[in-house]
Design a protein around this motif. Structure first.
Motif, PDB file in Angstrom:
ATOM      1  N   ALA A  76       0.785  -1.244  -0.039  1.00  0.00           N
ATOM      2  CA  ALA A  76       0.025  -0.018  -0.022  1.00  0.00           C
ATOM      3  C   ALA A  76       0.901   1.176  -0.034  1.00  0.00           C
ATOM      4  CB  ALA A  76      -0.847   0.004   1.051  1.00  0.00           C
ATOM      5  N   GLU A  77       0.194   2.459  -0.318  1.00  0.00           N
ATOM      6  CA  GLU A  77       0.896   3.622  -0.605  1.00  0.00           C
ATOM      7  C   GLU A  77       1.423   4.093   0.776  1.00  0.00           C
ATOM      8  OE1 GLU A  77       0.231   8.280  -1.787  1.00  0.00           O
ATOM      9  OE2 GLU A  77      -0.981   6.569  -2.732  1.00  0.00           O
ATOM     10  N   GLU A  78       0.472   3.794   1.915  1.00  0.00           N
ATOM     11  CA  GLU A  78       0.951   4.033   3.237  1.00  0.00           C
ATOM     12  C   GLU A  78       0.858   2.787   4.183  1.00  0.00           C
ATOM     13  OE1 GLU A  78      -0.371   6.576   7.331  1.00  0.00           O
ATOM     14  OE2 GLU A  78      -0.412   7.657   5.387  1.00  0.00           O
ATOM     15  N   PRO A  79       1.939   1.816   4.035  1.00  0.00           N
ATOM     16  CA  PRO A  79       1.622   0.394   4.894  1.00  0.00           C
ATOM     17  C   PRO A  79       1.536   0.413   6.100  1.00  0.00           C
ATOM     18  CG  PRO A  79       4.160   0.987   4.236  1.00  0.00           C
ATOM     19  CD  PRO A  79       3.127   2.304   3.698  1.00  0.00           C
ATOM     20  N   ALA A  80       1.141  -0.494   6.564  1.00  0.00           N
ATOM     21  CA  ALA A  80       0.786  -0.788   8.159  1.00  0.00           C
ATOM     22  C   ALA A  80       2.126  -0.457   9.141  1.00  0.00           C
ATOM     23  CB  ALA A  80       0.273  -1.900   8.475  1.00  0.00           C
ATOM     24  N   TYR A  81       3.132  -0.984   8.375  1.00  0.00           N
ATOM     25  CA  TYR A  81       4.516  -0.781   9.003  1.00  0.00           C
ATOM     26  C   TYR A  81       5.460  -0.175   8.054  1.00  0.00           C
ATOM     27  CZ  TYR A  81       2.307  -4.094  12.540  1.00  0.00           C
ATOM     28  OH  TYR A  81       1.820  -4.726  13.377  1.00  0.00           O
ATOM     29  N   ASP A  82       6.494   0.399   8.708  1.00  0.00           N
ATOM     30  CA  ASP A  82       7.792   0.812   8.006  1.00  0.00           C
ATOM     31  C   ASP A  82       8.586  -0.254   7.282  1.00  0.00           C
ATOM     32  OD1 ASP A  82       7.881   3.738   8.536  1.00  0.00           O
ATOM     33  OD2 ASP A  82       7.918   2.998  10.772  1.00  0.00           O
ATOM     34  N   PRO A 103       5.622   7.659  17.636  1.00  0.00           N
ATOM     35  CA  PRO A 103       4.968   6.900  17.098  1.00  0.00           C
ATOM     36  C   PRO A 103       3.746   7.032  16.262  1.00  0.00           C
ATOM     37  CG  PRO A 103       4.918   6.748  19.568  1.00  0.00           C
ATOM     38  CD  PRO A 103       5.557   8.164  19.173  1.00  0.00           C
ATOM     39  N   GLY A 104       3.350   8.193  16.264  1.00  0.00           N
ATOM     40  CA  GLY A 104       1.990   8.468  15.304  1.00  0.00           C
ATOM     41  C   GLY A 104       2.431   9.015  13.802  1.00  0.00           C
ATOM     42  N   ARG A 105       3.804   9.196  13.466  1.00  0.00           N
ATOM     43  CA  ARG A 105       4.228   9.594  12.165  1.00  0.00           C
ATOM     44  C   ARG A 105       3.575   8.815  11.172  1.00  0.00           C
ATOM     45  NH1 ARG A 105       8.006   6.951   9.876  1.00  0.00           N
ATOM     46  NH2 ARG A 105       9.737   6.000  10.905  1.00  0.00           N
ATOM     47  N   PRO A 106       3.495   9.235   9.931  1.00  0.00           N
ATOM     48  CA  PRO A 106       2.961   8.360   8.823  1.00  0.00           C
ATOM     49  C   PRO A 106       4.146   7.125   8.396  1.00  0.00           C
ATOM     50  CG  PRO A 106       2.964  10.479   8.084  1.00  0.00           C
ATOM     51  CD  PRO A 106       3.430  10.400   9.515  1.00  0.00           C
ATOM     52  N   THR A 107       3.479   5.749   8.215  1.00  0.00           N
ATOM     53  CA  THR A 107       4.617   4.830   8.116  1.00  0.00           C
ATOM     54  C   THR A 107       5.129   4.942   6.479  1.00  0.00           C
ATOM     55  OG1 THR A 107       2.816   3.444   7.080  1.00  0.00           O
ATOM     56  CG2 THR A 107       3.481   3.089   9.330  1.00  0.00           C
ATOM     57  N   ARG A 108       6.471   4.412   6.264  1.00  0.00           N
ATOM     58  CA  ARG A 108       6.895   4.417   4.801  1.00  0.00           C
ATOM     59  C   ARG A 108       7.473   3.195   4.141  1.00  0.00           C
ATOM     60  NH1 ARG A 108      11.778   8.469   5.679  1.00  0.00           N
ATOM     61  NH2 ARG A 108      12.243   8.297   7.806  1.00  0.00           N
ATOM     62  N   THR A 109       7.680   3.215   3.122  1.00  0.00           N
ATOM     63  CA  THR A 109       8.355   1.938   2.489  1.00  0.00           C
ATOM     64  C   THR A 109       9.650   2.700   1.742  1.00  0.00           C
ATOM     65  OG1 THR A 109       6.628   0.400   1.998  1.00  0.00           O
ATOM     66  CG2 THR A 109       8.533   0.234   0.623  1.00  0.00           C
ATOM     67  N   VAL A 110      10.689   2.323   2.192  1.00  0.00           N
ATOM     68  CA  VAL A 110      11.912   2.878   1.641  1.00  0.00           C
ATOM     69  C   VAL A 110      12.851   1.686   0.575  1.00  0.00           C
ATOM     70  CG1 VAL A 110      14.137   4.124   1.914  1.00  0.00           C
ATOM     71  CG2 VAL A 110      12.227   4.194   3.455  1.00  0.00           C
ATOM     72  N   ARG A 111      12.961   2.113  -0.434  1.00  0.00           N
ATOM     73  CA  ARG A 111      13.668   1.283  -1.620  1.00  0.00           C
ATOM     74  C   ARG A 111      15.202   1.742  -1.752  1.00  0.00           C
ATOM     75  NH1 ARG A 111      10.334  -2.642  -4.060  1.00  0.00           N
ATOM     76  NH2 ARG A 111       8.134  -2.216  -3.719  1.00  0.00           N
ATOM     77  N   LEU A 112      16.286   1.023  -1.631  1.00  0.00           N
ATOM     78  CA  LEU A 112      17.444   1.745  -1.903  1.00  0.00           C
ATOM     79  C   LEU A 112      17.931   0.975  -3.352  1.00  0.00           C
ATOM     80  CD1 LEU A 112      19.227   1.447   1.228  1.00  0.00           C
ATOM     81  CD2 LEU A 112      17.975   3.282   0.359  1.00  0.00           C
ATOM     82  N   PRO A 113      18.568   1.847  -4.054  1.00  0.00           N
ATOM     83  CA  PRO A 113      19.241   1.144  -5.457  1.00  0.00           C
ATOM     84  C   PRO A 113      20.266   0.125  -5.119  1.00  0.00           C
ATOM     85  CG  PRO A 113      20.017   3.370  -5.039  1.00  0.00           C
ATOM     86  CD  PRO A 113      19.061   3.112  -3.867  1.00  0.00           C
ATOM     87  N   CYS A 114      20.254  -0.605  -6.186  1.00  0.00           N
ATOM     88  CA  CYS A 114      21.627  -1.668  -6.246  1.00  0.00           C
ATOM     89  C   CYS A 114      22.373  -1.188  -7.510  1.00  0.00           C
ATOM     90  CB  CYS A 114      20.873  -3.312  -6.672  1.00  0.00           C
ATOM     91  SG  CYS A 114      19.699  -3.653  -5.444  1.00  0.00           S
TER      92      CYS A 114
END
Length: 343
Positions: free
Chosen positions: A151-157, A313-324
């Motif tokens: 999801a765009e804002e996942p449940a967990y980081d 604790p209340g900040r928005p969650t995010r998914t971070v992708r790093l390049p290879c």
């Protein structure tokens, strides 16, 4: 046992000042801080973190649950987490879930019982029981390497490497070298890393104008032995591949064993490339063309995200992708010292 009051008397400061030095709760003048640290050393004082945790409800410890800790990739991730933990004054408890959903739940529960402030997890292919437990127990968590929520804002980081573009690039490079039958030995079904690398493979074929042949996609289950059997099946098929992409470092070893057992030369008979670089990859003959993941950076970033979650604790969650990074060597069929990648 020496007390904080003993340290304060020895250093000629207040107990509050000693507490500020130990807990970093307020800036202290360098000369005063040095005097406190010198007193601690001379008296052999050991800070009682357990007593502190009773007051703050924080243990300043985190749990790390990753499978195959002996794998160089996860070892480097561990080093990244450990370095960041050391720099921030956190202790680290480590457990191996063995990529088994039941054991995964057990080790995370064990870490929780030891009152870690949060957990970093490389989840199994079936993490539903784990997710239910984390939600029920309200445990701060960061998912590492493998995603559990797109999801765009996942449940967990979440922290992971880009799994699509590098495989697409590998396919494009092999196609530019003239290969038309390019096989992929993929990982364990259900893992996001497996899904993304298969997506990258299919995108690469499409970009090169090559049809997708299901017979050239084999699953090595993310393990050396599984990859050896998968590669053997590929080599025994009527339309044998001329190039093989192994989707992680353990499977690269298995694919290499199968090619050697079949007395096929690399790259003259079959080219071999890998998603995952490792320390001795350039010692092979020929040296291995591979995708290098930013393993230590992934580990350090995962811990920083967890600490940010603990502080806010209340900040928005995010998914971070790093390049290879694509490390160009000779197992793909290019001559030694070739500059750049064709295609």
């Amino acid at each position: 046992m020496r007390t904080m009051a003993d340290v304060a008397r020895h250093a000629g400061v207040s107990v509050a000042t000693v507490s500020h030095v130990l807990n970093a709760t307020r800036p202290v003048r360098p000369a005063t801080r040095d005097a406190v640290l010198r007193a601690i050393d001379e008296l052999g004082y050991i800070h009682n973190t357990l007593a502190r945790s009773l007051v703050t409800s924080r243990t300043h410890s985190v749990g790390l649950a990753v499978s195959a800790i002996s794998n160089p990739y996860f070892t480097e991730i561990l080093q990244g987490v450990e370095a960041e933990a050391l720099a921030t004054g956190y202790g680290l408890l480590i457990a191996d879930p063995h990529d088994d959903p039941g054991h995964e739940l057990s080790v995370v529960r064990m870490l929780h019982e030891r009152r870690v402030d949060g957990v970093i997890i490389a989840p199994s292919a079936e993490p539903s029981a784990l997710l239910a437990y984390l939600d029920r127990a309200d445990i701060p968590a960061v998912f590492l390497d493998r995603l559990v929520d797109e999801a765009e804002e996942p449940a967990y980081d979440q922290v992971c490497a880009d799994g699509v573009a590098p495989v697409r690039e590998l396919v494009g490079h092999l196609a530019a070298l003239g290969h038309r039958r390019i096989a992929l030995v993929a990982g364990l079904a259900g893992l996001s890393t497996t899904t993304e690398r298969v997506d990258g493979y299919r995108q690469g074929l499409d970009a090169a104008g090559l049809p997708f042949d299901p017979a050239l996609l084999a699953h090595g289950h993310s393990a050396s032995e599984g990859a050896r059997h998968a590669t053997e099946r590929l080599l025994a098929s009527p339309g044998r591949p001329t190039a093989v992409i192994a989707a992680n470092n353990a499977m690269t070893i298995g694919a290499l064993q199968a090619l050697r057992d079949a007395e096929l030369r690399i790259p003259e008979d079959v080219a071999l490339v890998s998603f995952d670089d490792f320390e001795w990859a350039d010692l092979f003959s020929p040296s291995l063309t591979a995708v290098r993941q930013p393993s230590r950076d992934l580990g350090g970033l995962a811990l920083r995200l967890l600490l940010e979650r603990l502080d806010t604790p209340g900040r928005p969650t995010r998914t971070v992708r790093l390049p290879c990074t694509l490390v160009h060597r000779t197992s793909c069929g290019c001559p030694p010292g070739a500059a750049g990648l064709p295609g």
